[in-house]
Design a protein around this motif. Structure first.
Motif, PDB file in Angstrom:
ATOM      1  N   ALA A  68      52.970  63.057  77.682  1.00 34.88           N
ATOM      2  CA  ALA A  68      52.172  63.329  76.485  1.00 34.88           C
ATOM      3  C   ALA A  68      51.949  64.820  76.288  1.00 34.88           C
ATOM      4  CB  ALA A  68      50.837  62.598  76.571  1.00 34.88           C
ATOM      5  N   SER A  69      51.751  65.549  77.384  1.00 32.57           N
ATOM      6  CA  SER A  69      51.575  67.000  77.289  1.00 32.57           C
ATOM      7  C   SER A  69      52.832  67.674  76.759  1.00 32.57           C
ATOM      8  CB  SER A  69      51.211  67.573  78.666  1.00 32.57           C
ATOM      9  OG  SER A  69      49.960  67.082  79.090  1.00 32.57           O
ATOM     10  N   ALA A  72      53.215  67.011  72.989  1.00 30.61           N
ATOM     11  CA  ALA A  72      52.296  67.794  72.162  1.00 30.61           C
ATOM     12  C   ALA A  72      52.908  69.125  71.746  1.00 30.61           C
ATOM     13  CB  ALA A  72      50.988  68.032  72.918  1.00 30.61           C
ATOM     14  N   LYS A  73      53.943  69.575  72.462  1.00 31.65           N
ATOM     15  CA  LYS A  73      54.585  70.847  72.144  1.00 31.65           C
ATOM     16  C   LYS A  73      55.673  70.709  71.077  1.00 31.65           C
ATOM     17  CE  LYS A  73      53.881  72.964  76.714  1.00 31.65           C
ATOM     18  NZ  LYS A  73      53.014  71.962  77.279  1.00 31.65           N
ATOM     19  N   PRO A  77      54.905  66.265  66.655  1.00 28.20           N
ATOM     20  CA  PRO A  77      54.691  65.293  67.738  1.00 28.20           C
ATOM     21  C   PRO A  77      54.287  63.926  67.215  1.00 28.20           C
ATOM     22  CG  PRO A  77      52.832  66.786  67.573  1.00 28.20           C
ATOM     23  CD  PRO A  77      53.894  67.321  66.644  1.00 28.20           C
ATOM     24  N   ILE A  96      44.081  65.264  75.836  1.00 28.27           N
ATOM     25  CA  ILE A  96      45.461  65.608  75.488  1.00 28.27           C
ATOM     26  C   ILE A  96      45.713  65.401  74.002  1.00 28.27           C
ATOM     27  CG2 ILE A  96      47.870  64.873  75.803  1.00 28.27           C
ATOM     28  CD1 ILE A  96      47.218  64.369  78.724  1.00 28.27           C
ATOM     29  N   GLY A  97      44.962  64.515  73.394  1.00 34.33           N
ATOM     30  CA  GLY A  97      45.122  64.283  71.962  1.00 34.33           C
ATOM     31  C   GLY A  97      45.457  62.860  71.588  1.00 34.33           C
ATOM     32  N   ASP A 161      48.191  75.771  77.146  1.00 35.42           N
ATOM     33  CA  ASP A 161      48.147  74.342  76.826  1.00 35.42           C
ATOM     34  C   ASP A 161      46.759  73.900  76.393  1.00 35.42           C
ATOM     35  OD1 ASP A 161      50.795  74.074  77.461  1.00 35.42           O
ATOM     36  OD2 ASP A 161      50.419  73.457  79.517  1.00 35.42           O
ATOM     37  N   MET A 176      44.626  70.677  74.856  1.00 34.85           N
ATOM     38  CA  MET A 176      45.248  70.232  73.605  1.00 34.85           C
ATOM     39  C   MET A 176      45.849  71.458  72.933  1.00 34.85           C
ATOM     40  SD  MET A 176      43.441  68.552  70.226  1.00 34.85           S
ATOM     41  CE  MET A 176      42.832  67.132  71.130  1.00 34.85           C
ATOM     42  N   ARG A 180      48.061  70.617  67.367  1.00 33.37           N
ATOM     43  CA  ARG A 180      47.565  69.243  67.275  1.00 33.37           C
ATOM     44  C   ARG A 180      46.134  69.217  66.748  1.00 33.37           C
ATOM     45  NH1 ARG A 180      48.641  64.193  69.445  1.00 33.37           N
ATOM     46  NH2 ARG A 180      50.786  64.783  69.028  1.00 33.37           N
ATOM     47  N   TYR A 184      44.474  67.297  63.355  1.00 37.26           N
ATOM     48  CA  TYR A 184      43.321  66.402  63.363  1.00 37.26           C
ATOM     49  C   TYR A 184      42.195  66.911  62.462  1.00 37.26           C
ATOM     50  CZ  TYR A 184      45.150  63.715  67.307  1.00 37.26           C
ATOM     51  OH  TYR A 184      45.912  62.910  68.115  1.00 37.26           O
TER      52      TYR A 184
END
Length: 251
Positions: A68-69, A72-73, A77, A96-97, A161, A176, A180, A184
């Motif tokens: 997941a990390s 996110a990049k 994503p 992490i999101g 990160d 996060m 991302r 949100y």
């Protein structure tokens, strides 16, 4: 949109088969692809587009949190939903999101709730339209978890990160990427003013020039650099906020 394209990831075949079955039966889902480990999932995601990933956490090698990390990049994503037999990773997962955290065995009603969250994000290009999305973020510190409300954040600063949430009472790191967080929080009064900064428009008290002639947005939590490419948009947003009597009223 004909239906969500979903990638399901689990190293246990029975669990993966059951999750894929449940997803295919959901009316929101148009296509489901299964992957038996995180590396296979990563290759699929690099080669193709998926709206969402339903991801197990405990897997050999690269685990779900690590995957997941990495996701996110990506420039676009997918929306992440964790599916796990353990509830101990929930805070990390949301940090992490992830938009939801499902416990095995997955209940139909919980899966439907998770898909509803995904659907709110995806139709507008994964831009969040629901005003309450990520209204608070978990912050881990010294073995304790506290929650920082979006309305208390004056600006967010990228730090690898992590993002550092600047509030009146301090700085709070959250794992996060700032891209991302921007997705949100778009539409909730925040705007990108620099590649490393996301700013609450109503938190701006005034604009200032730095010693080199650059533009700074002054807030109670400090000054935020404004890049040239974002300066015009910020000025327009500040004028609109001032006309509504909202300038400097944040938080």
């Amino acid at each position: 949109m004909s239906g969500l394209r979903v990638l399901a990831v689990d190293d246990l075949a029975p669990a993966l088969d059951e999750l894929c079955r449940m997803l295919r039966e959901a009316p929101e889902v148009g296509e489901v692809v299964g992957a038996s480990d995180a590396l296979k999932a990563l290759k699929l995601l690099q080669a193709d587009h998926f709206d969402a990933v339903f991801l197990d956490i405990s897997m050999p090698g690269l685990d779900g949190l690590e995957l997941a990390s990495l996701l996110a990049k990506l420039s676009e994503p997918p929306v992440i939903v964790f599916v796990t037999a353990h509830d101990g990773h929930a805070v990390t997962a949301y940090g992490i999101g992830a938009v939801d955290y499902l416990l095995k065995p997955v209940r139909t009603e919980r899966l439907s709730a998770a898909l509803a969250k995904v659907t709110r994000l995806v139709p507008s290009g994964r831009r969040q339209s629901a005003p309450d999305a990520m209204a608070a973020l978990p912050v881990d510190s010294g073995g304790r978890t506290r929650y920082v409300r979006r309305d208390d954040v004056l600006f967010a600063e990228a730090n690898g990160d992590y993002v550092r949430l600047h509030t009146r009472d301090g700085v709070h790191p959250v794992r996060m990427p700032i891209s991302r967080l921007e997705e949100y929080w778009e539409g909730t009064g925040f705007t990108r003013v620099h590649r490393g900064f996301l700013l609450a428009v109503s938190a701006v008290l005034e604009l200032r020039s730095d010693t080199t002639g650059g533009l700074l947005a002054h807030t109670e939590a400090g000054d935020v650099p404004v890049s040239r490419r974002h300066a015009r948009d910020l000025r327009d947003r500040l004028l609109e906020a001032a006309q509504r009597g909202q300038l400097g009223s944040a938080r």
